[in-house]
Scaffold this motif. Structure first.
Motif, PDB file in Angstrom:
ATOM      1  N   HIS A  91       0.765  -1.223   0.012  1.00 19.77           N
ATOM      2  CA  HIS A  91      -0.101  -0.016  -0.042  1.00 19.77           C
ATOM      3  C   HIS A  91       0.704   1.256   0.013  1.00 19.77           C
ATOM      4  CE1 HIS A  91      -3.719   2.216   0.816  1.00 19.77           C
ATOM      5  NE2 HIS A  91      -2.815   3.143   1.459  1.00 19.77           N
ATOM      6  N   LEU A  92       0.621   2.186  -1.105  1.00 21.95           N
ATOM      7  CA  LEU A  92       1.583   3.376  -1.092  1.00 21.95           C
ATOM      8  C   LEU A  92       0.407   4.602  -0.634  1.00 21.95           C
ATOM      9  CD1 LEU A  92       2.567   1.589  -3.466  1.00 21.95           C
ATOM     10  CD2 LEU A  92       3.538   3.721  -4.246  1.00 21.95           C
ATOM     11  N   SER A 139      -2.503   5.479  -3.140  1.00 23.67           N
ATOM     12  CA  SER A 139      -2.702   6.540  -4.114  1.00 23.67           C
ATOM     13  C   SER A 139      -1.381   7.236  -4.286  1.00 23.67           C
ATOM     14  CB  SER A 139      -3.530   7.886  -3.215  1.00 23.67           C
ATOM     15  OG  SER A 139      -3.115   8.219  -2.057  1.00 23.67           O
ATOM     16  N   VAL A 231      -3.091   3.273  -7.873  1.00 28.44           N
ATOM     17  CA  VAL A 231      -1.679   3.793  -7.863  1.00 28.44           C
ATOM     18  C   VAL A 231      -1.554   4.300  -9.221  1.00 28.44           C
ATOM     19  CG1 VAL A 231       0.408   2.851  -7.614  1.00 28.44           C
ATOM     20  CG2 VAL A 231      -0.885   2.055  -6.004  1.00 28.44           C
TER      21      VAL A 231
END
Length: 539
Positions: A91-92, A139, A231
């Motif tokens: 997860h970014l 995101s 992303v």
């Protein structure tokens, strides 16, 4: 003045239509809430520290403890290749930039698959093999540092951009038209079947052309329950996203972004996958935007895994060689695919279906509806079984050779397209089959197509055009049919006072019908070039 018919707007497709309800939806991913922050494993967001080990250690620990979320926090994170494992959601966070290093020594040569063939490639920045329940979400931005890998054509850059590129080093071709990143890359351009795995060769035999064997940014192989969401994937060395032989794939709200001149810079190539949903995503890339594949030639047929049960909706494609594409590596087949509510702006081709002799494979049951296009460079809709080749034209007729049907003969059949609008293209519709294997049962309805040229249909059988409004600059002919049969034109609109509505060419052209159309708007209804006049009937 151009006349439009109310019936055109009211028509509903009468054929059996594939819908989202008919396609098996991908099984969802489910993750534990446990979070593994990469900073706990020594990662530093300074743009200098190579965080490869820290990130992979976090993934391994997450996997070992039953899964969860591996968090890439806000910041600039430099890394080498990352391998995703089962039950891990990478997860970014917002404002996180995951930057892959330009140090090519960090990417080892590995056995993989490229353009449908088993091949040695540099390890992909993001990869997973035989993993289940995996995701990349958030995101943030993932950057593949593709500029250090790709060759660049001088003609595709401004002089300022070219001069800046030369400052990076590299090698310029003798004619000054091409920039290469290294001698290793140049050797690859001179090698026959570079990277393709061949009997008797070992990995060391490919070391001298390592730089040429560019990796795809993301390759997931034989994985199940996969999610890519939110992303931005950008600046890939080659293809951007490459799910290969995966099941239950969901791609949602992603942005695939490559320079428009990026060689082989596809957006997403879904190869030999089943149960796929791609939705609410944007593609602005250097090659095909959304592409369906299933292996190449004999290797693809041997694999025998079609891409099937696919829904693509609410997507936008900007620069790309094709908006939605099937082929040309489709030797394992493609079927049960539904594309709807998509917009293509500035793509080279809108709906693009390509193959060539030797591929084999069957592409069938393909549906598209509610497609909007603007400023298409070439064809709005293209079916071409002569990819890589253009038959010689003599007196308006392609000089094509008939060859026996064999395992390498590709098949395009059973396409249903409805409600397509295109404002600007070189040609509205182009269909070109093989003399030994016609493109067949293509059903196109409810379209308004503004283009320089109208329709060209060659070596095809059972093609139905219904409620098609052609707004063309060229009006002689508006429609050209070549060596085709059982072609129906029902309620065809065209420019007032068109010079020639239809040209029929080739001795094999027969059973051409035009119905429910005002043919008096054309100065001449039809011209015949090697075709019997009885081939055309008007009702």
């Amino acid at each position: 003045m151009i006349k439009y018919c109310l019936a055109f707007l009211m028509f509903t497709v009468s054929c059996t239509t594939l819908t989202a309800q008919n396609i098996k939806a991908p099984a969802p991913t489910v993750f534990k809430t446990d979070t593994f922050n990469i900073t706990s494993y020594g990662a530093r967001a300074d743009g200098l520290t190579l965080n490869t080990k820290s990130i992979n250690d976090a993934i391994a620990d997450c996997n070992k403890k039953g899964g969860g979320v591996v968090l890439i926090p806000q910041g600039f994170w430099l890394t080498g290749p990352i391998v995703l494992l089962s039950n891990v959601n990478l997860h970014l966070a917002k404002d996180a930039l995951l930057q892959f290093t330009d140090d090519k020594t960090q990417y080892k040569l590995v056995e993989g698959n490229y353009e449908g063939l088993p091949a040695y490639r540099n390890q992909s920045p993001l990869s997973a093999t035989n993993a289940e329940n995996i995701a990349i979400t958030g995101s943030g931005i993932i950057d593949g540092n593709g500029g250090v890998w790709r060759a660049v054509n001088h003609d595709k850059l401004s002089e300022t951009e070219w001069e800046n590129l030369l400052k990076k080093g590299g090698i310029v071709s003798d004619d000054g038209k091409q920039w290469y990143p290294s001698e290793s890359y140049v050797r690859g351009t001179k090698t026959k079947k570079p990277g393709v795995i061949e009997a008797g060769k070992t990995l060391n035999d490919y070391a001298s052309i390592k730089d040429f064997l560019r990796p795809n940014l993301l390759v997931f192989t034989k994985c199940k329950r996969v999610l890519l969401e939110g992303v931005t994937f950008q600046n890939s060395p080659a293809w951007c996203l490459h799910p290969l032989m995966c099941e239950d794939l969901t791609v949602r709200n992603i942005y695939a972004k490559n320079p428009w001149y990026a060689q082989n810079g596809d957006g997403i190539d879904v190869e030999s996958c089943s149960n796929v949903l791609i939705e609410n995503s944007t593609f602005d890339v250097g090659d095909d935007g959304i592409c369906i594949k299933s292996g190449r030639d004999e290797e693809g047929r041997k694999r025998g895994m079609p891409t099937q049960n696919v829904e693509i909706k609410n997507c936008v494609v900007y620069h790309a060689h094709g908006g939605f594409v099937i082929g040309s590596e489709m030797s394992g087949g493609a079927k049960n695919i539904y594309v709807h509510d998509c917009t293509f702006i500035g793509t080279d081709i809108g709906l693009r279906f390509k193959t060539v002799r030797g591929r084999g494979g069957v592409v069938e049951n393909i549906y598209a509806s509610d497609i909007n296009m603007k400023d298409i460079v070439n064809e709005a809709i293209l079916f071409d079984m002569y990819y890589f080749a253009s038959p010689k034209i003599v007196d308006g007729i392609p000089q094509v050779e008939y060859k026996p049907v064999d395992a390498g003969t590709p098949v395009f059949k059973d396409f249903y397209f409805d409600n397509v609008v295109c404002n600007g293209a070189s040609e509205a519709i182009f269909i070109r089959g093989l003399p030994e294997m016609h493109i067949s049962n293509i059903n196109l309805s409810n379209m308004v197509l503004q283009a320089n040229k109208g329709i060209e249909c060659s070596e095809a059988t059972g093609i139905n055009f219904k409620n098609i409004q052609l707004v063309t600059k060229e009006t002689s002919p508006v429609i050209h049919v070549i060596n085709s049969d059982k072609i129906l034109f029902d309620n065809i609109g065209y420019n007032d006072n068109a010079a020639l509505l239809m040209k029929l060419s080739g001795e094999k052209t027969k059973d051409i019908k035009i119905v429910n159309s005002n043919t008096s708007n054309a100065k001449q209804l039809a011209a015949f070039n090697g075709t019997e006049e009885s081939a055309l009937t008007k009702e």
